[in-house]
Write an enzyme that holds these catalytic residues in place. Structure first.
Site, PDB file in Angstrom:
ATOM      1  N   ASP A 400       0.856  -1.174   0.000  1.00  0.00           N
ATOM      2  CA  ASP A 400       0.000   0.000   0.000  1.00  0.00           C
ATOM      3  C   ASP A 400       0.902   1.236   0.000  1.00  0.00           C
ATOM      4  O   ASP A 400       2.113   1.125   0.237  1.00  0.00           O
ATOM      5  CB  ASP A 400      -0.888  -0.025   1.252  1.00  0.00           C
ATOM      6  CG  ASP A 400      -1.777   1.196   1.352  1.00  0.00           C
ATOM      7  OD1 ASP A 400      -2.312   1.616   0.316  1.00  0.00           O
ATOM      8  OD2 ASP A 400      -1.921   1.725   2.464  1.00  0.00           O
ATOM      9  N   LYS A 566      -2.413  29.027  -9.399  1.00  0.00           N
ATOM     10  CA  LYS A 566      -1.325  28.082  -9.135  1.00  0.00           C
ATOM     11  C   LYS A 566      -1.696  26.758  -9.794  1.00  0.00           C
ATOM     12  O   LYS A 566      -2.875  26.384  -9.859  1.00  0.00           O
ATOM     13  CB  LYS A 566      -1.090  27.892  -7.642  1.00  0.00           C
ATOM     14  CG  LYS A 566      -2.222  27.199  -6.899  1.00  0.00           C
ATOM     15  CD  LYS A 566      -1.926  27.071  -5.417  1.00  0.00           C
ATOM     16  CE  LYS A 566      -3.080  26.355  -4.713  1.00  0.00           C
ATOM     17  NZ  LYS A 566      -2.932  26.319  -3.257  1.00  0.00           N
ATOM     18  N   ARG A 600       7.678  17.858  -5.182  1.00  0.00           N
ATOM     19  CA  ARG A 600       6.439  18.084  -5.932  1.00  0.00           C
ATOM     20  C   ARG A 600       6.314  19.593  -6.179  1.00  0.00           C
ATOM     21  O   ARG A 600       6.406  20.375  -5.250  1.00  0.00           O
ATOM     22  CB  ARG A 600       5.249  17.588  -5.133  1.00  0.00           C
ATOM     23  CG  ARG A 600       5.299  16.100  -4.872  1.00  0.00           C
ATOM     24  CD  ARG A 600       4.448  15.711  -3.664  1.00  0.00           C
ATOM     25  NE  ARG A 600       3.107  16.238  -3.736  1.00  0.00           N
ATOM     26  CZ  ARG A 600       2.124  15.685  -4.432  1.00  0.00           C
ATOM     27  NH1 ARG A 600       2.358  14.591  -5.130  1.00  0.00           N
ATOM     28  NH2 ARG A 600       0.909  16.198  -4.437  1.00  0.00           N
ATOM     29  N   LYS A 801      -7.054  -5.225  -5.056  1.00  0.00           N
ATOM     30  CA  LYS A 801      -5.738  -5.522  -4.481  1.00  0.00           C
ATOM     31  C   LYS A 801      -5.593  -7.020  -4.257  1.00  0.00           C
ATOM     32  O   LYS A 801      -4.567  -7.623  -4.598  1.00  0.00           O
ATOM     33  CB  LYS A 801      -5.550  -4.779  -3.158  1.00  0.00           C
ATOM     34  CG  LYS A 801      -5.453  -3.266  -3.278  1.00  0.00           C
ATOM     35  CD  LYS A 801      -5.171  -2.639  -1.922  1.00  0.00           C
ATOM     36  CE  LYS A 801      -5.037  -1.122  -2.021  1.00  0.00           C
ATOM     37  NZ  LYS A 801      -4.681  -0.506  -0.730  1.00  0.00           N
TER      38      LYS A 801
END
Length: 1291
Positions: A400, A566, A600, A801
């Protein structure tokens, strides 16, 4: 839960009718109960009081060995065929079954305890117009319950009303999908006014909806009330496992309860897990039983022949027992007697010993202080004892992301403003300084956040000096967002952000003096350098995944209108005014640097608007907002119109903090040939950012494939194109060599895909994965994914998953490990061979469902490479030795059968047979199985390639098993025939012959104990005081018991039980007996020693080389500095973290203004130095001469020759090795992790003591080659080794 509840649930579950649709009527339990809907009681346990004994015994007798021993016990109860007492089998069998049952019961008890904690939580249920407290387990479908702030949602509810305006409420879904950001849910307008319990008590609406399913993001239903019907969607639902946040209270109607809730539908069932060694042992036990039957048949045939030809001569004075009347029946009974006698080839003590060893390994994990997290005061825990050795065989890890790889913390790290970069602390000479102390903002800003850290004083100086661009930059950050502020007390601000990026940026602006204080639907209030300023909020141009930007239009107190924006630099740079070209280039360079650091990024810009421009645009905007058709497209066009000709201010760089040590752990596990797949519920941008941060994805990769198809055909086509690109790249890398992919259509054969040498990554979304997991496409998806170095699955549900894990388990036949920290990971954890739970911030559901748990992802490295590898090694050595010693022990009876008339007479007395596996040989093999090591733990981490034998199952397999039993049979031949041949002609000193049964039995038994003790001493690789005590103590115990049983004392007390009076003293007092024992020992051990010496010299394993290197090298290599960090990189938008569209509309509408804030989900990742980028390289398919020829081309030129790395001990007079550090293209850390160590060999007459090692590292775009020269000082001979960083080729 009480017994009645357990019985009810068991009966209900077995008689439950299937559902096609669900009908629920509010406040009408009688109506709803006729449909037999599930109660809200949950059970995650495997057993209950009624089923425990039957189910547990059924599971245990699936072990073939347990069934085998039960069968032997039945045979031993028949006196005509049993030569041994029945208690020798029943006592160990009951002991094994009891120990396993107690362990299983203990594990299940904790599951019941967890279930009871959840089922007994209190909830407020509306019954008869009055709110009453009820346990969760007593809530029923159709009940109306009240939730309060910070409470867990008890069941899947239809939201009816809320204390917030317009029926809004805010929830956190970390338990469901791992996301910690807030989500908004809204009730139907027709029910939103039913906030009073009296009104809700009169509510009699009926819901018709879909049956229970596992789809977390979809709900389809209809509410029928007052002759009207209202459509229902997922936006009206509160799912079990969610937490109500920032909402005083709300009411909901229970639609799905207990096992029908979407959380439980995704959790999967608890499965009984077995290791591959357990499954192999089941097969081997069947083979051994077949071998036992063959031996019994041979001896029974011999008995029939002997009884017919020879035994008839003895009938006059030695007649058959009464049931036997002919030689065939005698042979039949002899067969079963020998089955009982020879059953010790697989004694039940084997299974007792295995459980004890596994328990010891589990305690080692629990006691490991290096897996203890002092911050959270959490130790590692082995929650099961049956899977330890499988930790040493893992090939695939499914992880995860949220809370597992990340810390859920994000920080403002760097920024670029007007062409100047801030955040790197430099000294006078321009070199980067180590961060020492964070800036103190509290001295001049009382509203600064205490936990905010920034280190560059120059940015604070620019703010204090009043630089306009810097002020405007932070003004954008304080205004352009959808954050809500809550001021609990004066100066104590709490921000609630929709995404953690926004929270980090607004907090940064707050600390630099531009504090966001509050908002209303039409205003935003800030405090700029101590002065309160209120802006009129004219419009919010909301974020979405297509726009990848957001803007606000505000009017300042002076009346000037300005647009602040932004967003991702790729979209914002296209909308800048042409005069920004030079600044854009400089900022772009800064963005590349930030991206290279794994940060980032967002670009920041503004645009001034005149009143006329604003009025004209606002008319277009209002028209688009009120449109009934194509509203989203019209709004996007309006946004596009105004977001033009902007002026660039700069860019932000946010550090998305990973957990400590994540990049290093992933790199080292990759070197161990472990493939890591990330399965996350977050968005694609989020997952990609984390992939770059933790170095799963790098800019040096050949290609990254993104699969986003929405149909079966599109997904299939994208997977096909990915495979074609891989094969095309491989052909290009191999110099145009024809690959054999042509003619394969959709999917090339797996062997061809596995030969791909490039580095690829696959990123696939949840909706595409749903198609890829279909039966006709799953193999194509699997082969494509397995050919990639990194696989990231985004937006996947908990069930998906589990399906991905199951797919790999089913087709790859590899050991899988799943690791996660939330309830959304439970299904995956249960499905994998091994489940690991992270005790993090998303509850304890993952921990409760796991097999192992700890608090940091980095501990996985130690769990696998140290504890897992050691457990596998110890278990394999234990099994090999155990089968060897028992075949050596048992086969003596087989040979003796040919000399005793096949009468089922035993060689040893029954006490020796009973004590051999319990006392004489049990403790030494236990000590080896618990404490043995081949290399120290530090070397296990330094040489990840040591892990590969477990993945390939090399240490214990069918071949190794046959080698062990062959050695055991050889030993039994020696132990029988050497004493038999010697003693048959030997005499005592007084002339009395030694050829008697008792002397032969004592001699053979003594030789057996000594031989197996010497053998385990040879097998032990790591000696402790316990090993010494157990091995030599067991020998002493044998002689002590031997002399005691043959003493006159026991004979006088039990004359019928101890027949060998004085035999031990007489036998072991003869020198010829000791010479016989010594001869047998030498003949048994000498071939083993010779074989091992030859194998070590001719074909050493990596572990042998590592041990030898430790002995040879006197000086360890000094640790060097890490390689410089590259500046290039892919830019990742700061909007990646689950930022949802629509919050701007909520703010401007005023619907949420009673709520002081949304959610602040802090989410993080800390990048590591870029040396990991190039640490793992896949090897090229070798051309015929590749092994003996260095790589050619422009990149193959060696670097200048470095000084010797180290010098082994040499004869007197050898020159001292140079102490200079070697100059390498890669850091010494990389080389250490690459697991390349040269085998030291003899070169001509030159011994290893005179070998000098020089290392040169050559790099190319595809592979890193290490060239190692062994230069012999005394002979002029040179050996050259070429190796990739991930695989050693010693030539």
């Amino acid at each position: 839960m009480d017994l009645d509840t357990v019985i009810y649930l068991a009966i209900w579950d077995s008689h439950r009718p299937p559902e096609e649709e669900r009908r629920v009527r509010a406040n009408d339990r009688d109506y709803n109960e006729k449909f037999q809907y599930a109660s809200n009681c949950i059970m995650t346990s495997k057993y209950n009081i009624i089923t425990f004994l039957a189910v547990n015994l059924f599971e245990q007798f699936q072990e073939v060995a347990n069934t085998y021993f039960l069968f032997l016990l039945i045979l031993q109860l028949i006196p005509q065929i049993s030569s041994l007492s029945w208690f020798t089998t029943i006592v160990p069998l009951v002991l094994v079954l009891s120990i396993t049952a107690v362990k299983d019961a203990t594990d299940d008890y904790f599951r019941h305890k967890s279930d009871n904690q959840v089922n007994n939580r209190q909830s407020q249920v509306l019954i008869g117009g009055i709110l009453q407290k009820e346990k969760w387990m007593n809530v029923r479908v159709g009940d109306i319950i009240k939730l309060e702030n910070n409470q867990f949602v008890a069941a899947d509810l239809l939201l009816l009303s809320s204390s917030e305006p317009h029926g809004l409420c805010y929830i956190e879904t970390a338990e469901l999908d791992g996301e910690t950001n807030m989500k908004v849910r809204q009730s139907l307008s027709v029910t939103s006014e039913l906030g009073d319990p009296n009104n809700l008590a009169q509510f009699d609406g009926e819901v018709v909806c879909e049956p229970p399913n596992n789809k977390l993001d979809r709900f389809c239903g209809t509410l029928y009330w007052k002759d009207c019907k209202y459509p229902l969607s997922n936006q009206n639902m509160l799912l079990r496992g969610c937490v109500l946040r920032n909402t005083e209270s709300c009411y909901g109607l229970v639609i799905f309860a207990g096992p029908d809730t979407k959380l439980m539908q995704n959790s999967g069932r608890t499965k009984f897990k077995r290791t591959s060694i357990d499954r192999l042992m089941n097969t081997l036990v069947l083979w051994i039983f077949g071998f036992l039957v063959c031996m019994g048949v041979i001896l029974a045939i011999g008995n029939a022949v002997w009884e017919k030809e020879v035994g008839a001569l003895f009938q006059s004075f030695l007649p058959w027992d009464p049931p036997v009347d002919n030689f065939l029946f005698s042979a039949f009974l002899s067969f079963w007697s020998y089955v009982i006698i020879l059953n010790t080839v697989v004694p039940i003590s084997l299974y007792v010993s295995v459980e004890v060893i596994r328990l010891g390994h589990s305690y080692f994990i629990n006691w490991d202080r290096r897996m203890f997290c002092s911050r959270s005061n959490t130790a590692a825990e082995a929650r099961t004892t049956t899977l330890n050795e499988e930790l040493g065989q893992v090939e695939y890890i499914f992880s995860d992301k949220t809370g597992t790889l990340t810390q859920n913390i994000m920080t403002f790290n760097k920024c670029s403003i007007n062409g100047h970069t801030y955040g790197e602390v430099m000294n006078i000479l321009g070199a980067q300084q180590k961060r020492v102390q964070a800036l103190d903002f509290s001295a001049w800003n009382p509203l600064a956040a205490r936990d905010f850290c920034f280190y560059d004083q120059s940015l604070l100086d620019a703010v204090m000096e009043g630089e306009p661009a810097v002020h405007e930059f932070f003004r954008v950050l304080s205004l352009c967002h959808t954050v809500m502020s809550e001021e609990k007390s004066e100066g104590e601000l709490l921000y609630k952000a929709q995404s953690p990026d926004e929270g980090a940026l607004v907090t940064a602006a707050r600390n630099f003096g531009f504090v966001f204080r509050s908002r209303t639907p039409g205003t935003v209030t800030t405090q700029e350098l101590g002065k309160a300023v209120t802006y009129t909020l004219l419009a919010i141009l909301d974020f979405n995944n297509i726009r990848k930007r957001m803007s606000v239009i505000v009017r300042n107190p002076e009346g000037r209108i300005r647009l602040y924006c932004k967003g991702a630099d790729t979209v914002l740079f296209e909308r800048l005014h042409s005069c920004n070209h030079e600044l854009m280039n400089v900022t772009s360079d800064h963005l590349n640097e930030y991206a290279g650091d794994g940060l980032r990024t967002l670009a920041v810009a503004y645009r001034d608007l005149s009143e006329e421009q604003w009025e004209e645009w606002s008319e277009h905007f209002r028209g688009a907002d009120k449109a009934t058709d194509c509203r989203d497209d019209r709004l996007a066009a309006a946004y596009e119109e105004i977001e033009q000709d902007m002026m660039l201010l700069g860019a932000t760089a946010i550090e998305d903090k990973l957990q400590e040590g994540v990049p290093e752990t992933i790199a080292i596990l990759s070197l161990a040939n472990i493939k890591i797949w990330v399965l996350t519920g977050d968005k694609q941008e989020t997952a990609v950012n984390i992939g770059y941060s933790c170095k799963m994805l790098t800019d040096d990769m050949t290609e990254i494939f993104i699969v986003n198809g929405h149909t079966v055909q599109s997904v299939r086509e994208e997977l096909r194109k990915a495979r074609e690109r891989m094969l095309e790249s491989t052909r290009t890398r191999d110099g145009g060599k024809e690959a054999e992919a042509q003619g394969w259509g959709g999917a090339p054969p797996p062997s061809l895909l596995e030969s791909i040498s490039g580095e690829f990554a696959l990123i696939i979304s949840g909706h595409s994965l749903a198609h890829a997991l279909e039966a006709d496409m799953e193999r194509e998806f699997l082969e494509t994914a397995c050919a990639c170095r990194a696989v990231i699955c985004c937006r996947v549900t908990p069930l998906q998953k589990a399906l991905v894990v199951e797919l790999v388990k089913r087709h790859k036949k590899a050991v899988t490990l799943a690791i996660g920290d939330g309830a959304n990971d439970v299904s995956m954890i249960k499905t994998a061979h091994i489940g690991v739970g992270i005790s993090g911030q998303e509850g304890i559901q993952a921990v409760l469902a796991s097999d192992y748990s700890f608090s940091q992802f980095r501990f996985l490295q130690r769990l696998l490479l140290v504890h897992g590898r050691w457990s596998y090694l110890r278990m394999c050595r234990f099994l090999c030795y155990f089968f060897y010693k028992n075949f050596a022990f048992t086969m003596v009876h087989f040979w003796f059968g040919f000399f005793c008339g096949f009468s089922a007479q035993t060689v040893y007395d029954q006490y020796f047979i009973t004590l051999y596996n319990i006392v004489y040989t049990s403790l030494p093999v236990l000590a080896m199985g618990i404490f043995d090591q081949d290399v120290p733990e530090q070397r296990s981490l330094e040489y990840p390639k040591l892990y590969e034998p477990g993945q390939l199952n090399l240490l214990f397999n069918k071949r190794e098993f046959f080698i062990c039993i062959a050695q055991g049979i050889y030993t039994s031949v020696v132990l029988f025939f050497i004493p038999y041949g010697v003693l048959s002609h030997a005499t005592q000193s007084n002339g009395v012959p030694l050829a008697d049964y008792q002397t032969f039995a004592v001699t053979t038994a003594t030789a057996l104990v000594i031989v197996v003790s010497v053998q385990i001493a040879l097998d032990t690789g790591y000696w402790t005081a316990i090993n010494h005590f157990f091995i030599w103590g067991s020998l002493g115990t044998y002689f002590t018991i031997l002399f005691a049983m043959h003493s006159s004392i026991l004979f006088n007390i039990f004359p019928k039980q101890f027949h060998f009076l004085g035999s031990a003293h007489n036998t072991l007092g003869q020198p010829v007996v000791w010479l016989t024992i010594a001869l047998a020992t030498v003949i048994c051990i000498a071939p083993v020693l010779a074989f091992r010496f030859l194998k070590l010299d001719l074909k050493p394993q990596l572990s042998d080389t590592v041990r030898h290197t430790q002995l040879v090298l006197q000086k360890k290599r000094k640790p060097g500095g890490r390689a410089g960090r590259g500046v290039g990189g892919s830019r990742r938008s700061g909007y990646a973290f689950a930022h949802q569209e629509g919050f701007g509309e909520l703010i401007t509408s005023g619907k949420n203004m009673r709520l002081s804030s949304l959610a602040l989900a802090t989410f993080a990742s800390r990048h590591s130095s870029s040396w990991i980028d190039t640490l793992r390289r896949k090897k090229h398919a070798n051309s015929p001469g590749a092994q003996n020829t260095p790589p050619t081309g422009e990149n193959s030129t060696t670097s200048p020759q470095a000084p010797p790395l180290s010098t082994s001990s040499s004869a007197a007079g050898e020159a001292e090795q140079q102490s200079n550090e070697p100059v390498l293209a890669h850091s010494p850390d990389e080389i250490a992790l690459s697991a390349i160590r040269c085998t030291v060999r003899e070169v001509g007459e030159c011994s290893t003591a005179t070998v000098q090692v020089n290392i040169h590292l050559k790099t190319s775009s595809s592979t890193n080659y290490m060239q190692i020269h062994h230069t012999c000082k005394s002979t002029c001979t040179s050996i050259v080794c070429y190796s990739t960083l991930d695989r050693a080729l010693i030539l």
